[in-house]
Structure formats: structure tokens, C-alpha cells
Design a protein around this motif. Structure first.
Motif, PDB file in Angstrom:
ATOM      1  N   GLN A 121      -3.516   8.060   0.080  1.00 19.79           N
ATOM      2  CA  GLN A 121      -3.564   6.777   0.785  1.00 19.79           C
ATOM      3  C   GLN A 121      -4.999   6.495   1.203  1.00 19.79           C
ATOM      4  N   ILE A 122      -5.385   5.240   1.113  1.00 21.46           N
ATOM      5  CA  ILE A 122      -6.705   4.799   1.542  1.00 21.46           C
ATOM      6  C   ILE A 122      -6.543   4.031   2.845  1.00 21.46           C
TER       7      ILE A 122
ATOM      8  N   ARG B 228      -8.513   1.834   5.813  1.00 12.21           N
ATOM      9  CA  ARG B 228      -9.762   1.088   5.974  1.00 12.21           C
ATOM     10  C   ARG B 228      -9.794   0.377   7.309  1.00 12.21           C
TER      11      ARG B 228
ATOM     12  N   LEU C  68     -10.790  -1.928  -4.027  1.00 14.17           N
ATOM     13  CA  LEU C  68      -9.642  -1.038  -4.209  1.00 14.17           C
ATOM     14  C   LEU C  68      -8.671  -1.599  -5.249  1.00 14.17           C
TER      15      LEU C  68
ATOM     16  N   TYR D  39      -5.870   0.829  -6.924  1.00 10.44           N
ATOM     17  CA  TYR D  39      -5.084   1.252  -5.761  1.00 10.44           C
ATOM     18  C   TYR D  39      -4.071   0.158  -5.438  1.00 10.44           C
TER      19      TYR D  39
ATOM     20  N   SER E   3      -1.030  -1.781  -3.173  1.00 15.45           N
ATOM     21  CA  SER E   3      -0.920  -2.096  -1.745  1.00 15.45           C
ATOM     22  C   SER E   3      -0.241  -0.967  -0.988  1.00 15.45           C
TER      23      SER E   3
ATOM     24  N   GLN F 145      -2.572   1.687   0.459  1.00 17.03           N
ATOM     25  CA  GLN F 145      -3.597   1.240   1.406  1.00 17.03           C
ATOM     26  C   GLN F 145      -3.001   0.925   2.769  1.00 17.03           C
TER      27      GLN F 145
ATOM     28  N   GLN G 255      -4.675  -0.968   6.464  1.00 17.01           N
ATOM     29  CA  GLN G 255      -5.823  -1.498   7.195  1.00 17.01           C
ATOM     30  C   GLN G 255      -5.545  -1.485   8.686  1.00 17.01           C
TER      31      GLN G 255
END
Length: 203
Positions: A171-172, A174, A188, A193, A195, A198, A200
Motif C-alpha cells: 500500500q502507498i 501519501r 502512482l 498502482y 486506488s 493507495q 491519502q
């Protein structure tokens, strides 16, 4: 654990406006009896600097949408800018200070100047104490002479090099100023990548 935000309310300022600001503490739920905040600039920061022992603030929370369970993912990539480092540090500490959690954490942290880097000593300490699980790559828009880190804005190439590749078990995260968040979302997506990979933070 969940990444928690507290809402700090200072009251009415000299312009007759309420001063309310959300902050993500850099401390964990396990840090009983206190919490720590970063407040580099802004209207609330001015009030903090004027406070004296015995003064009080109204605080409500914590609240947060991000929930993490050990082993939830194999690795996190983290893209932070400025004060957006606070939720990243909170999540990283929860992972690294749990001896049973083997999740890897790869952080890219962007700022304008070297002096703007918040919590650098703590981040460097994590990298030194947990070299197999935590890495941090600093990016500066205006680097000093002899700078060894990234230069300019966070690029797709930096993400490819310093974050885990797209996969169902990564998982990213940010968090940064709106222009950075928008640019990172575009990078991304181009890198593949989804949704679901990710999240936010809003700070």
C-alpha cells in the motif's frame, strides 16, 4: 492501530475568528499520559508559541479513517511532504516498535530546504535502529551544496526506485500539500498502482 487526528481549538483570535486546526500526533496510543504535535507554521502555531505553563487548549478526538493491523500488507510506500510526515511517523513507529510486525516501510520525504525537514533526527534514528525494515529518502527542492539526496520534486522514477512495486500486498500512503498530493496521485496511476493500493491522509 489507527492513525489518529486531534482537533485543537484555541478560541477567538484578534480578528474575531475561531482558530481550529487538526493535527496528527507523532506519538502512539501506547504513549500514555501525553501526546506530541508538530506545528511548524500557521495561525495556531502563533498561539502555541505564546502559551505559558498553566494555559489550556480545547482538544477533541482522536479520530481517523486509517486503520492498520500487523501483517495487513507486506510493505508500505510512503510519500510525504512538509508536515505530512506526522501520520507517516505514527504508522512507521507502530510497525517498527512491534517486534512481531515484519512489515517493510519505504519513505520518500520531500521539502523545500534542508531546514524544512521535520523530525529528521527521529526518522534517521528509525533508519539506523531498523535498517532491515525502514528506509527514508529525502528530496529537497533547494538543496544545500554537497546534498546526497533527491533534488527537485518527487518523480515517477524516485517512486519506482524507493517504493515497493504495485502488488496486492502493498500500500502507498501519501500526505502533503494539495499540489503534491495531486501530482503523486497522477504518478502512482501511471505506474500502475490501483486506488485500492493507495491511501491519502488529510492533515
Amino acid at each position: 492501530m489507527s492513525s489518529n487526528t486531534v482537533i485543537v481549538h484555541r478560541g477567538i483570535d484578534s480578528q474575531g475568528e475561531e482558530v481550529i486546526k487538526p493535527y496528527t500526533p507523532t506519538t502512539l496510543d501506547s504513549d500514555v499520559g501525553h501526546f506530541e504535535l508538530m506545528y511548524p507554521q500557521g495561525r495556531m502555531s502563533h498561539h502555541f508559541r505564546e502559551m505559558r505553563v498553566g494555559d489550556s487548549l480545547a482538544v477533541k478526538g482522536p479520530k481517523g479513517r486509517f486503520r492498520y493491523q500487523p501483517g495487513q500488507v507486506r510493505a508500505f510506500g510512503m510519500l510525504a511532504g512538509g508536515s505530512g510526515i506526522t501520520p507517516m511517523l505514527q504508522v512507521a513507529r507502530a510497525i517498527l516498535e512491534n517486534p512481531n510486525d515484519k512489515t517493510k516501510v519505504h519513505l520518500i520525504y520531500a521539502n523545500v530546504t534542508y531546514e524544512d525537514i521535520l523530525l529528521k533526527e527521529k526518522l534517521d534514528g528509525l533508519a539506523e535502529n531498523y535498517p532491515d525494515c525502514f528506509s527514508v529518502y529525502y528530496v529537497l527542492n533547494q538543496p544545500p551544496e554537497g546534498w546526497k539526496g533527491g533534488v527537485g520534486f518527487v518523480s515517477k522514477e524516485m517512486i519506482e526506485e524507493h517504493c515497493p512495486a504495485p502488488a496486492s500486498d502493498i500500500q502507498i500512503l501519501r500526505c502533503g500539500p494539495p499540489p503534491m498530493n495531486k501530482a503523486m496521485a497522477a504518478h502512482l496511476e501511471e505506474l500502475g498502482y490501483t486506488s485500492e493500493m493507495q491511501f491519502q491522509f488529510e492533515v
